[in-house]
Design a protein around this motif. Structure first.
Motif, PDB file in Angstrom:
ATOM      1  N   PRO A 169      -5.808   7.330  10.413  1.00 61.72           N
ATOM      2  CA  PRO A 169      -5.285   6.191  11.163  1.00 61.72           C
ATOM      3  C   PRO A 169      -4.710   5.100  10.267  1.00 61.72           C
ATOM      4  CG  PRO A 169      -7.683   6.139  11.152  1.00 61.72           C
ATOM      5  CD  PRO A 169      -7.271   7.450  10.548  1.00 61.72           C
ATOM      6  N   CYS A 170      -5.169   5.018   9.021  1.00 64.70           N
ATOM      7  CA  CYS A 170      -4.594   4.043   8.087  1.00 64.70           C
ATOM      8  C   CYS A 170      -3.145   4.398   7.772  1.00 64.70           C
ATOM      9  CB  CYS A 170      -5.420   3.987   6.800  1.00 64.70           C
ATOM     10  SG  CYS A 170      -7.078   3.295   7.004  1.00 64.70           S
ATOM     11  N   SER A 171      -2.870   5.693   7.649  1.00 67.33           N
ATOM     12  CA  SER A 171      -1.500   6.111   7.373  1.00 67.33           C
ATOM     13  C   SER A 171      -0.596   5.804   8.560  1.00 67.33           C
ATOM     14  CB  SER A 171      -1.446   7.600   7.021  1.00 67.33           C
ATOM     15  OG  SER A 171      -1.693   8.406   8.157  1.00 67.33           O
ATOM     16  N   VAL A 172      -1.155   5.864   9.765  1.00 64.85           N
ATOM     17  CA  VAL A 172      -0.373   5.533  10.963  1.00 64.85           C
ATOM     18  C   VAL A 172       0.049   4.066  10.930  1.00 64.85           C
ATOM     19  CG1 VAL A 172      -0.456   5.275  13.474  1.00 64.85           C
ATOM     20  CG2 VAL A 172      -1.406   7.334  12.390  1.00 64.85           C
ATOM     21  N   LEU A 173      -0.888   3.170  10.590  1.00 66.12           N
ATOM     22  CA  LEU A 173      -0.539   1.747  10.522  1.00 66.12           C
ATOM     23  C   LEU A 173       0.518   1.496   9.447  1.00 66.12           C
ATOM     24  CD1 LEU A 173      -3.857  -0.261  11.049  1.00 66.12           C
ATOM     25  CD2 LEU A 173      -2.156   0.504  12.721  1.00 66.12           C
ATOM     26  N   LYS A 174       0.428   2.212   8.350  1.00 65.78           N
ATOM     27  CA  LYS A 174       1.427   2.039   7.292  1.00 65.78           C
ATOM     28  C   LYS A 174       2.795   2.548   7.742  1.00 65.78           C
ATOM     29  CE  LYS A 174      -2.028   2.463   3.607  1.00 65.78           C
ATOM     30  NZ  LYS A 174      -2.591   3.341   2.550  1.00 65.78           N
ATOM     31  N   THR A 175       2.806   3.686   8.430  1.00 62.64           N
ATOM     32  CA  THR A 175       4.064   4.274   8.872  1.00 62.64           C
ATOM     33  C   THR A 175       4.761   3.416   9.926  1.00 62.64           C
ATOM     34  OG1 THR A 175       3.296   6.518   8.408  1.00 62.64           O
ATOM     35  CG2 THR A 175       5.101   6.293   9.979  1.00 62.64           C
ATOM     36  N   PHE A 176       3.995   2.866  10.843  1.00 57.93           N
ATOM     37  CA  PHE A 176       4.563   2.127  11.968  1.00 57.93           C
ATOM     38  C   PHE A 176       4.575   0.611  11.750  1.00 57.93           C
ATOM     39  CE2 PHE A 176       3.841   6.201  13.863  1.00 57.93           C
ATOM     40  CZ  PHE A 176       4.686   6.298  14.957  1.00 57.93           C
ATOM     41  N   LYS A 177       4.210   0.150  10.581  1.00 54.81           N
ATOM     42  CA  LYS A 177       3.944  -1.277  10.355  1.00 54.81           C
ATOM     43  C   LYS A 177       5.093  -2.188  10.762  1.00 54.81           C
ATOM     44  CE  LYS A 177       4.997  -1.096   5.338  1.00 54.81           C
ATOM     45  NZ  LYS A 177       6.430  -1.185   5.518  1.00 54.81           N
ATOM     46  N   ASP A 178       6.332  -1.759  10.595  1.00 58.72           N
ATOM     47  CA  ASP A 178       7.472  -2.630  10.906  1.00 58.72           C
ATOM     48  C   ASP A 178       7.651  -2.851  12.401  1.00 58.72           C
ATOM     49  OD1 ASP A 178       8.046  -2.884   8.228  1.00 58.72           O
ATOM     50  OD2 ASP A 178       9.587  -1.323   8.223  1.00 58.72           O
ATOM     51  N   ASP A 179       7.034  -1.998  13.208  1.00 57.17           N
ATOM     52  CA  ASP A 179       7.239  -2.063  14.661  1.00 57.17           C
ATOM     53  C   ASP A 179       5.968  -2.345  15.448  1.00 57.17           C
ATOM     54  OD1 ASP A 179      10.026  -1.438  14.499  1.00 57.17           O
ATOM     55  OD2 ASP A 179       9.483   0.648  14.116  1.00 57.17           O
ATOM     56  N   ILE A 180       4.846  -2.572  14.776  1.00 55.26           N
ATOM     57  CA  ILE A 180       3.586  -2.830  15.474  1.00 55.26           C
ATOM     58  C   ILE A 180       3.521  -4.296  15.895  1.00 55.26           C
ATOM     59  CG2 ILE A 180       1.077  -2.959  15.227  1.00 55.26           C
ATOM     60  CD1 ILE A 180       1.277  -0.610  13.263  1.00 55.26           C
ATOM     61  N   VAL A 181       3.241  -4.522  17.194  1.00 53.71           N
ATOM     62  CA  VAL A 181       3.096  -5.890  17.694  1.00 53.71           C
ATOM     63  C   VAL A 181       1.733  -6.120  18.336  1.00 53.71           C
ATOM     64  CG1 VAL A 181       5.569  -6.234  18.023  1.00 53.71           C
ATOM     65  CG2 VAL A 181       4.203  -5.279  19.896  1.00 53.71           C
ATOM     66  N   SER A 182       0.930  -5.062  18.478  1.00 53.82           N
ATOM     67  CA  SER A 182      -0.371  -5.194  19.134  1.00 53.82           C
ATOM     68  C   SER A 182      -1.268  -4.057  18.669  1.00 53.82           C
ATOM     69  CB  SER A 182      -0.189  -5.149  20.657  1.00 53.82           C
ATOM     70  OG  SER A 182      -1.415  -5.327  21.335  1.00 53.82           O
TER      71      SER A 182
END
Length: 265
Positions: A169-182
């Motif tokens: 799940p840490c890799s998911v946050l890194k991959t999507f970081k530019d588009d995460i708002v919540s």
């Protein structure tokens, strides 16, 4: 800067159907700073907003209504206006990510909704479950979808993004970081799925969900990776192995005790 602790009110739906106002007060008494509604239980949205604010909480976002197609977006915008949010959430079921054709259709539907909302001054974010993080030809389905749906913002449910322990799940946050708002945060026992059967690419079992800090999700590693733009850490327990309000209190205590997020107490 530590995030505010919010609660996805789907967690307390069994209490809300009996007495929603009393339920909201119990959430506030624990110390939650914000809520994300999933239904208004016979309250008008404006009345709901006033009660929440009078209890010292804010509305961080809303899962009511759940945007599924462009035809319902007028209602969605009216409710969003009434409760003071500018982002409308969407999400999809397993069949919408079943194969490449399904993913393409899902992305096309999302692009149509985004275009309509953007023209009217709203944005859209997408909430995930675990099936978006199964693989197609070796790639995460959600990464394929993201390429087909540029501009989509994401509400990442960290536990589901781990796909029951098969994805970091840490890799998911890194991959999507530019588009995460919540961010949604739940916890659970991956080991409960080790013997579960895969049917058509999906787990056929009920996962053991636990109070935050009692499971296997690496929450202390995830929190520092949450983008600064995200205002709240939203606790959501679809169900739990203990009484729900006890689980919500333990989750709150875990987050505040470890300086992972801040509440009102």
């Amino acid at each position: 800067m530590a995030k505010n602790i919010a609660l996805q009110l789907y967690s307390v739906r069994d209490y809300a159907k009996e007495d929603f106002v009393k339920t909201l007060k119990k959430v506030a008494d624990i110390g939650y700073k914000a809520v994300e509604p999933a239904g208004f239980w016979n309250l008008r949205p404006t009345e709901f907003k006033k009660i929440v604010n009078d209890l010292g909480m804010e509305i961080c976002s809303s899962h009511s209504p759940w945007a599924s197609n462009p035809a319902i977006l007028g209602e969605a915008m009216e409710i969003a206006d009434a409760i003071g949010v500018k982002t409308i959430v969407c999400g999809y079921g397993p069949k919408d990510f079943e194969d490449m054709d399904a993913i393409k259709r899902t992305a096309e539907n999302s692009r149509a909704m985004m275009e309509f909302l953007n023209r009217n001054g709203f944005s859209m974010m997408q909430h995930n479950h675990y099936w978006e993080f199964t693989r197609l030809d070796g790639r995460l389905k959600y990464e394929i979808y993201r390429e087909l749906c540029p501009g989509m913002k994401y509400q990442i449910d960290c536990y589901w993004s781990s796909c029951n322990g098969t994805v970091d799940p840490c890799s998911v946050l890194k991959t999507f970081k530019d588009d995460i708002v919540s961010i949604h945060m739940k916890d659970g026992a991956y080991t409960s799925c080790k013997s579960c059967e895969m049917k058509n690419g999906y787990l056929d079992c009920k996962i053991d969900l636990l109070a935050l800090g009692d499971g296997e999700l690496p929450i202390t590693d995830l929190v520092p990776l949450i983008p600064e733009r995200v205002p709240c850490l939203i606790v959501e327990l679809d169900y739990c192995d203990i009484e729900m309000f006890e689980a919500l209190q333990r989750s709150y205590d875990y987050l505040t005790r470890n300086d992972l997020a801040v509440g009102n107490k």
